[in-house]
Write an enzyme that holds these catalytic residues in place. Sequence first.
Site, PDB file in Angstrom:
ATOM      1  N   LEU A   1       0.850  -1.205   0.000  1.00 25.22           N
ATOM      2  CA  LEU A   1       0.000   0.000   0.000  1.00 25.22           C
ATOM      3  C   LEU A   1       0.873   1.238   0.000  1.00 25.22           C
ATOM      4  O   LEU A   1       1.825   1.342   0.767  1.00 25.22           O
ATOM      5  CB  LEU A   1      -0.901   0.020   1.231  1.00 25.22           C
ATOM      6  CG  LEU A   1      -2.008  -1.037   1.309  1.00 25.22           C
ATOM      7  CD1 LEU A   1      -2.926  -0.726   2.484  1.00 25.22           C
ATOM      8  CD2 LEU A   1      -2.788  -1.143   0.019  1.00 25.22           C
TER       9      LEU A   1
ATOM     10  N   ASN B   1      -2.690  -5.421   9.256  1.00 23.09           N
ATOM     11  CA  ASN B   1      -2.077  -6.465   8.417  1.00 23.09           C
ATOM     12  C   ASN B   1      -1.670  -7.648   9.278  1.00 23.09           C
ATOM     13  O   ASN B   1      -1.294  -7.484  10.435  1.00 23.09           O
ATOM     14  CB  ASN B   1      -0.830  -5.895   7.722  1.00 23.09           C
ATOM     15  CG  ASN B   1      -0.140  -6.920   6.843  1.00 23.09           C
ATOM     16  OD1 ASN B   1      -0.799  -7.599   6.033  1.00 23.09           O
ATOM     17  ND2 ASN B   1       1.163  -7.065   6.993  1.00 23.09           N
TER      18      ASN B   1
ATOM     19  N   HIS C   1       1.147 -10.628   9.419  1.00 22.87           N
ATOM     20  CA  HIS C   1       2.432 -11.016   8.837  1.00 22.87           C
ATOM     21  C   HIS C   1       2.875 -12.344   9.457  1.00 22.87           C
ATOM     22  O   HIS C   1       2.787 -12.519  10.674  1.00 22.87           O
ATOM     23  CB  HIS C   1       3.481  -9.926   9.086  1.00 22.87           C
ATOM     24  CG  HIS C   1       4.789 -10.245   8.436  1.00 22.87           C
ATOM     25  ND1 HIS C   1       4.989 -10.116   7.075  1.00 22.87           N
ATOM     26  CD2 HIS C   1       5.944 -10.761   8.944  1.00 22.87           C
ATOM     27  CE1 HIS C   1       6.217 -10.503   6.770  1.00 22.87           C
ATOM     28  NE2 HIS C   1       6.818 -10.901   7.886  1.00 22.87           N
TER      29      HIS C   1
HETATM   30  C1  GAR Z   1      -0.599 -15.713   5.186  1.00 21.94           C
HETATM   31  O1  GAR Z   1       0.349 -16.558   5.780  1.00 21.94           O
HETATM   32  C2  GAR Z   1      -0.235 -14.269   5.454  1.00 21.94           C
HETATM   33  O2  GAR Z   1       0.337 -14.055   6.703  1.00 21.94           O
HETATM   34  C3  GAR Z   1       0.772 -14.028   4.371  1.00 21.94           C
HETATM   35  O3  GAR Z   1       0.263 -14.713   3.243  1.00 21.94           O
HETATM   36  C4  GAR Z   1      -0.544 -15.797   3.666  1.00 21.94           C
HETATM   37  C5  GAR Z   1      -1.910 -15.657   3.019  1.00 21.94           C
HETATM   38  O4  GAR Z   1      -2.720 -16.760   3.295  1.00 21.94           O
HETATM   39  N1  GAR Z   1       0.909 -12.608   4.131  1.00 21.94           N
HETATM   40  C6  GAR Z   1       2.065 -12.042   3.831  1.00 21.94           C
HETATM   41  O5  GAR Z   1       3.097 -12.649   3.707  1.00 21.94           O
HETATM   42  C7  GAR Z   1       2.027 -10.537   3.631  1.00 21.94           C
HETATM   43  N2  GAR Z   1       3.127  -9.938   4.325  1.00 21.94           N
HETATM   44  P1  GAR Z   1      -4.303 -16.718   3.077  1.00 21.94           P
HETATM   45  O6  GAR Z   1      -4.582 -16.116   1.712  1.00 21.94           O
HETATM   46  O7  GAR Z   1      -4.676 -18.192   3.122  1.00 21.94           O
HETATM   47  O8  GAR Z   1      -4.920 -15.936   4.208  1.00 21.94           O
END
Ligand code: GAR
Length: 208
Positions: free
Chosen positions: A94, A108, A110
């Site tokens: 963003l 968010n 993480h």
């Molecule tokens: C999750 O593990 C989330 O923490 C990560 O992507 C995955 C999405 O899973 N996000 C990031 O890495 C962003 N910094 P989902 O679509 O099954 O919720």
Amino acid sequence: MVRTAVLVSGGGTNLQAIIAAQLFGEIQNCKLVAVISSTPGAYALDRARAAGIETSVVDFSMFPTKRTFNTALLEKLKDLDVELVVLAGFMPVLQRSIVKEFENRVINVHPSLMPAFCGPGRIGLRVHQMVLDQGVKVSGATVHFVTEEIADGPIILQKAVDVQQDDTAKILQRRIMELGEWDILPRAIDLYCRGKLRVEGRKVIIDE
Ligand code: GAR
């Protein structure tokens, strides 16, 4: 009711955790008004439709620049008149315009214990592979407010999860989701929507 939009890019298991928590009454004072995906085929969109939540797509790949993508997304969020924006596996970064407009109103999740293993390009499975390569014994999940700096905002909740000796990145990712993300993301949304979060500098004070 806090009008909330959930932004997604992929599978949407965190979105599912939010939907379930709301059904079980674990998130109060929150109205999920829309799920917005940056990718048209995201399975998260199916999950939203199944739950009867309005969906839309702001397709990252269709915009010539990050700036124009962010402008379109900001317009969408304004049209929906949302107060809270939840990034649940949302991959585009963003930009300032959105973060300024929604200061301390973008949450968010993480997949590591910030400030470890976060920053530019540290997303999804890559984070877990770095954790394994580093040989750390404990990782986890973090929910934080989003600021202009990537993965640097005030931390709302964290949960530690053990790394096992024979973990692969996928196995570790799943454990951190199950034990960490799916627990703390809905809890953070509930705290926000019940007006229990206060940001003081870098710190989030929880008034329970
Ligand atoms: C999750 O593990 C989330 O923490 C990560 O992507 C995955 C999405 O899973 N996000 C990031 O890495 C962003 N910094 P989902 O679509 O099954 O919720």
